[in-house]
Design an enzyme around this catalytic site. Structure first.
Site, mmCIF file in Angstrom:
data_model
loop_
_atom_site.group_PDB
_atom_site.id
_atom_site.type_symbol
_atom_site.label_atom_id
_atom_site.label_comp_id
_atom_site.label_asym_id
_atom_site.label_seq_id
_atom_site.Cartn_x
_atom_site.Cartn_y
_atom_site.Cartn_z
ATOM 1 N N ASP A 270 -5.563 -10.831 -4.164
ATOM 2 C CA ASP A 270 -4.906 -9.594 -3.733
ATOM 3 C C ASP A 270 -5.860 -8.868 -2.795
ATOM 4 O O ASP A 270 -6.925 -9.394 -2.453
ATOM 5 C CB ASP A 270 -4.516 -8.712 -4.928
ATOM 6 C CG ASP A 270 -3.201 -7.956 -4.659
ATOM 7 O OD1 ASP A 270 -3.133 -7.263 -3.624
ATOM 8 O OD2 ASP A 270 -2.259 -8.076 -5.461
ATOM 9 N N ARG A 312 7.235 -11.230 -6.865
ATOM 10 C CA ARG A 312 7.625 -9.877 -6.459
ATOM 11 C C ARG A 312 6.844 -9.389 -5.245
ATOM 12 O O ARG A 312 6.408 -8.242 -5.185
ATOM 13 C CB ARG A 312 7.457 -8.906 -7.635
ATOM 14 C CG ARG A 312 8.467 -9.149 -8.745
ATOM 15 C CD ARG A 312 8.272 -8.241 -9.940
ATOM 16 N NE ARG A 312 8.249 -6.831 -9.593
ATOM 17 C CZ ARG A 312 9.317 -6.103 -9.272
ATOM 18 N NH1 ARG A 312 10.511 -6.676 -9.223
ATOM 19 N NH2 ARG A 312 9.198 -4.824 -8.986
ATOM 20 N N HIS A 315 10.141 -9.696 -1.575
ATOM 21 C CA HIS A 315 11.228 -8.704 -1.453
ATOM 22 C C HIS A 315 10.755 -7.431 -0.751
ATOM 23 O O HIS A 315 11.582 -6.610 -0.355
ATOM 24 C CB HIS A 315 11.855 -8.400 -2.815
ATOM 25 C CG HIS A 315 11.033 -7.537 -3.721
ATOM 26 N ND1 HIS A 315 11.565 -6.884 -4.796
ATOM 27 C CD2 HIS A 315 9.709 -7.238 -3.734
ATOM 28 C CE1 HIS A 315 10.619 -6.196 -5.414
ATOM 29 N NE2 HIS A 315 9.487 -6.411 -4.798
#
Length: 406
Positions: A270, A312, A315
């Site tokens: 991340d 997720r 989207h």
């Protein structure tokens, strides 16, 4: 005709209520949802059209008061058993007692709090879910702050941009509502809000486990079995969680496979600030996971993993950005025919599912959308892969899209 419809719904409701007590876990959630769906139909059948606007306004007032009780941590101060006075609640944050009482009365009126005397309130079965940063509590606060605020600005936003779908990164409802129209991206707007807002957003994006499970949809057991049988190279990363936030999904997957997947062969990727936050967590399993700060839009630095897992993320991106990200993962896949890219997302259906449709309207605020099976097939194909299978969780709209190199 209406009377006949009501009779049918009442019989269905009685039947489904009888099933709840015998269900557990996932089945219990499905049974409760069926009861709620039938009850909602009953309400729709018996509500006069002229009452709807007033009910919406009541809902809005309730949400505003609930959000402030959360923000001020007043729900945390209500004892688990017993009650507390508005005077004590207001004193705990040096607030105007009448202000707190008026907001509390709204929550009593809608059944979220229970009035034990004119000056005291207590928790109900529902209100405890919004206390102490539980997943539903964080989800609600993030949704209120990051989606409801932009929704209130839709009339002004569409007056400026016209009746067209929002697109791009800066000229979208969320940045418009924050006065950063055409200047900042949505993430930059959130970062500008400081550490508390960033933490609320990061935690809220993980959603509610019942609705958005990371494990139990795709069967990861084969990975642990391959390791046990010595069928994968000892230096091959097993699962790379791309954009994995604080490692919540990895932890759920490892636990679900009864730790047959070694944590030290999993990788959490991340942004640097998120990885730093994950490093600071006191979780013995997560401490074994390799953590890697990356900008996954610029490329995938870790090549040759058995599984690249993306949950997720897509989207929140346009088709163009999503295809670029997936192309990076395609290029990183090893020659091993078992290697997979797994995309975990909600999938739109016909007729529309309320939860997934709500998420789609949320994503409109950031210029993105939820997608159908055909949409995902097109994205995956454009990225040089093929869809092996759409795995769907029971009773939820969440899928895992299993992909391999074409």
């Amino acid at each position: 005709m209406a009377s006949k419809r009501l009779e049918t719904l009442c019989k269905s409701l009685t039947r489904e209520v009888g099933r709840i007590s015998s269900q557990t876990g996932r089945d219990d959630y499905d049974a409760r949802r069926k009861v709620a769906d039938i009850a909602r139909e009953l309400i729709n059948e018996t509500t006069h059209p002229s009452d709807v606007a007033a009910q919406y306004t009541i809902n809005m007032a309730e949400m505003a008061c609930l959000r402030m009780f959360q923000k001020w941590k007043l729900l945390d101060k209500i004892p688990a058993s017993g009650s507390i006075s508005y005077e004590d609640l207001s004193a705990s944050i040096n607030a105007d007692k009448n202000l707190i009482a008026r907001m509390g009365q709204m929550l009593v009126a809608t059944g979220k709090l229970r009035q034990t005397s004119p000056s005291h309130v207590a928790h109900t079965r529902l209100s405890t879910a919004f206390a102490h940063r539980s997943p539903p509590a964080v989800w609600f606060s993030m949704s209120f702050d990051e989606t409801l605020v932009p929704w209130t600005q839709w009339p002004r936003y569409f007056a400026k941009y016209g009746p067209r779908q929002p697109s791009g990164q800066t000229a979208v409802p969320m940045t418009f509502a924050e006065g950063a129209d055409g200047e900042l991206t949505c993430y930059e707007v959130i970062a500008r809000g400081g550490p508390e807002r960033m933490a609320d957003f990061a935690d809220g994006m993980q959603g509610i486990p019942e609705l958005m499970p990371a494990a139990g949809i795709y069967d990861f057991a084969w990975v642990g079995e391959a390791v046990a049988e010595g069928e994968v190279d000892s230096d091959m990363p097993l699962i790379v969680d791309v954009g994995g936030n604080l490692g919540q999904a990895l932890l759920e997957i490892i636990a679900h496979t009864e730790s047959s997947i070694p944590p030290d062969r999993c990788v959490l990727q991340d942004r640097a600030d998120v990885i730093a936050a994950a490093d600071a967590l006191d979780n013995p399993v997560l401490k074994k996971v390799r953590k890697m700060p990356v900008d996954y839009h610029q490329g995938q630095p870790l090549k040759g993993a058995l599984i690249y897992y993306v949950r997720r993320c897509l989207h929140g991106f346009t088709d163009e950005v999503s295809i670029k990200l997936l192309k990076h993962l395609t290029a990183a896949l090893p020659a091993d025919p078992r290697a997979r890219v797994l995309i975990c997302e909600q999938i739109t259906t016909t007729p529309p599912d309320p939860y997934t449709t709500m998420m789609d309207i949320c994503m409109m605020n950031v210029g993105s959308k939820e997608r159908s099976e055909d949409d995902f097939t097109n994205l995956v194909t454009a990225a040089g892969m093929k869809v092996i299978k759409f795995h769907r969780g029971e009773g939820v709209a969440t899928h895992v899209i299993e992909c391999a190199r074409a």
